[in-house]
Design a protein around this motif. Sequence first.
Motif, PDB file in Angstrom:
ATOM      1  N   ASN A 110       2.435  14.034  -9.599  1.00 30.70           N
ATOM      2  CA  ASN A 110       3.323  15.198  -9.528  1.00 30.70           C
ATOM      3  C   ASN A 110       4.512  15.104 -10.474  1.00 30.70           C
ATOM      4  O   ASN A 110       5.491  15.823 -10.312  1.00 30.70           O
ATOM      5  CB  ASN A 110       3.812  15.379  -8.092  1.00 30.70           C
ATOM      6  N   ALA A 111       4.413  14.242 -11.464  1.00 32.37           N
ATOM      7  CA  ALA A 111       5.539  14.005 -12.371  1.00 32.37           C
ATOM      8  C   ALA A 111       5.964  15.257 -13.106  1.00 32.37           C
ATOM      9  O   ALA A 111       7.154  15.476 -13.330  1.00 32.37           O
ATOM     10  CB  ALA A 111       5.199  12.900 -13.365  1.00 32.37           C
ATOM     11  N   GLN A 119       3.838   5.595  -5.688  1.00 35.96           N
ATOM     12  CA  GLN A 119       3.744   5.624  -7.141  1.00 35.96           C
ATOM     13  C   GLN A 119       2.660   6.599  -7.601  1.00 35.96           C
ATOM     14  O   GLN A 119       2.851   7.324  -8.574  1.00 35.96           O
ATOM     15  CB  GLN A 119       3.480   4.221  -7.695  1.00 35.96           C
ATOM     16  N   ALA A 120       1.535   6.622  -6.909  1.00 34.75           N
ATOM     17  CA  ALA A 120       0.456   7.552  -7.262  1.00 34.75           C
ATOM     18  C   ALA A 120       0.918   8.989  -7.082  1.00 34.75           C
ATOM     19  O   ALA A 120       0.646   9.849  -7.923  1.00 34.75           O
ATOM     20  CB  ALA A 120      -0.780   7.270  -6.411  1.00 34.75           C
ATOM     21  N   ASP A 152      12.529  14.455  -0.534  1.00 34.41           N
ATOM     22  CA  ASP A 152      11.929  15.323   0.482  1.00 34.41           C
ATOM     23  C   ASP A 152      10.427  15.465   0.268  1.00 34.41           C
ATOM     24  O   ASP A 152       9.650  15.479   1.222  1.00 34.41           O
ATOM     25  CB  ASP A 152      12.582  16.708   0.480  1.00 34.41           C
ATOM     26  N   SER A 153      10.010  15.559  -0.992  1.00 27.32           N
ATOM     27  CA  SER A 153       8.587  15.671  -1.303  1.00 27.32           C
ATOM     28  C   SER A 153       7.840  14.415  -0.883  1.00 27.32           C
ATOM     29  O   SER A 153       6.761  14.489  -0.302  1.00 27.32           O
ATOM     30  CB  SER A 153       8.378  15.912  -2.801  1.00 27.32           C
ATOM     31  N   ILE A 154       8.428  13.266  -1.170  1.00 27.21           N
ATOM     32  CA  ILE A 154       7.795  12.004  -0.781  1.00 27.21           C
ATOM     33  C   ILE A 154       7.754  11.896   0.737  1.00 27.21           C
ATOM     34  O   ILE A 154       6.736  11.500   1.315  1.00 27.21           O
ATOM     35  CB  ILE A 154       8.533  10.802  -1.393  1.00 27.21           C
ATOM     36  N   GLY A 155       8.859  12.273   1.391  1.00 22.38           N
ATOM     37  CA  GLY A 155       8.883  12.250   2.859  1.00 22.38           C
ATOM     38  C   GLY A 155       7.844  13.164   3.463  1.00 22.38           C
ATOM     39  O   GLY A 155       7.165  12.811   4.438  1.00 22.38           O
ATOM     40  N   GLN A 174       0.834  -1.199   0.000  1.00 19.55           N
ATOM     41  CA  GLN A 174       0.000   0.000   0.000  1.00 19.55           C
ATOM     42  C   GLN A 174       0.873   1.254   0.000  1.00 19.55           C
ATOM     43  O   GLN A 174       0.589   2.223  -0.698  1.00 19.55           O
ATOM     44  CB  GLN A 174      -0.945   0.010   1.208  1.00 19.55           C
ATOM     45  N   TYR A 175       1.932   1.229   0.776  1.00 20.11           N
ATOM     46  CA  TYR A 175       2.890   2.336   0.824  1.00 20.11           C
ATOM     47  C   TYR A 175       3.487   2.552  -0.567  1.00 20.11           C
ATOM     48  O   TYR A 175       3.609   3.678  -1.046  1.00 20.11           O
ATOM     49  CB  TYR A 175       3.966   1.974   1.844  1.00 20.11           C
ATOM     50  N   TYR A 176       3.850   1.453  -1.222  1.00 23.66           N
ATOM     51  CA  TYR A 176       4.404   1.511  -2.579  1.00 23.66           C
ATOM     52  C   TYR A 176       3.399   2.149  -3.547  1.00 23.66           C
ATOM     53  O   TYR A 176       3.747   3.021  -4.333  1.00 23.66           O
ATOM     54  CB  TYR A 176       4.785   0.107  -3.043  1.00 23.66           C
ATOM     55  N   LEU A 177       2.141   1.706  -3.471  1.00 23.11           N
ATOM     56  CA  LEU A 177       1.117   2.237  -4.366  1.00 23.11           C
ATOM     57  C   LEU A 177       0.909   3.733  -4.148  1.00 23.11           C
ATOM     58  O   LEU A 177       0.760   4.501  -5.106  1.00 23.11           O
ATOM     59  CB  LEU A 177      -0.206   1.493  -4.171  1.00 23.11           C
TER      60      LEU A 177
END
Length: 77
Positions: A53-54, A47-48, A67-70, A41-44
């Motif tokens: 935000n690509a 990825q989302a 940093d953004s993911i964190g 779930q964390y992985y999904l």
Amino acid sequence: MEDENVEYDEALRKLYTSNIFEKIIDKETYLYREGAAYVYQYYLEEQAYLTDNADILHTQGKNYILDSIGGYRKNHP
């Protein structure tokens, strides 16, 4: 990754090349203690977030992206 219709080898490649793998092997995050469903779930979510935000993230450096993911994970436990 059955819900994505991905073969076992491809699923491992996706995991090993994701940012979450670094967190799984990092003893300070304790993510290695979590179950497979939680990690998936964390992985999904990761990825989302990256997909959504690509357009912004692809122009930034690795530290900005991490940093953004964190920041996302901190605000979305």
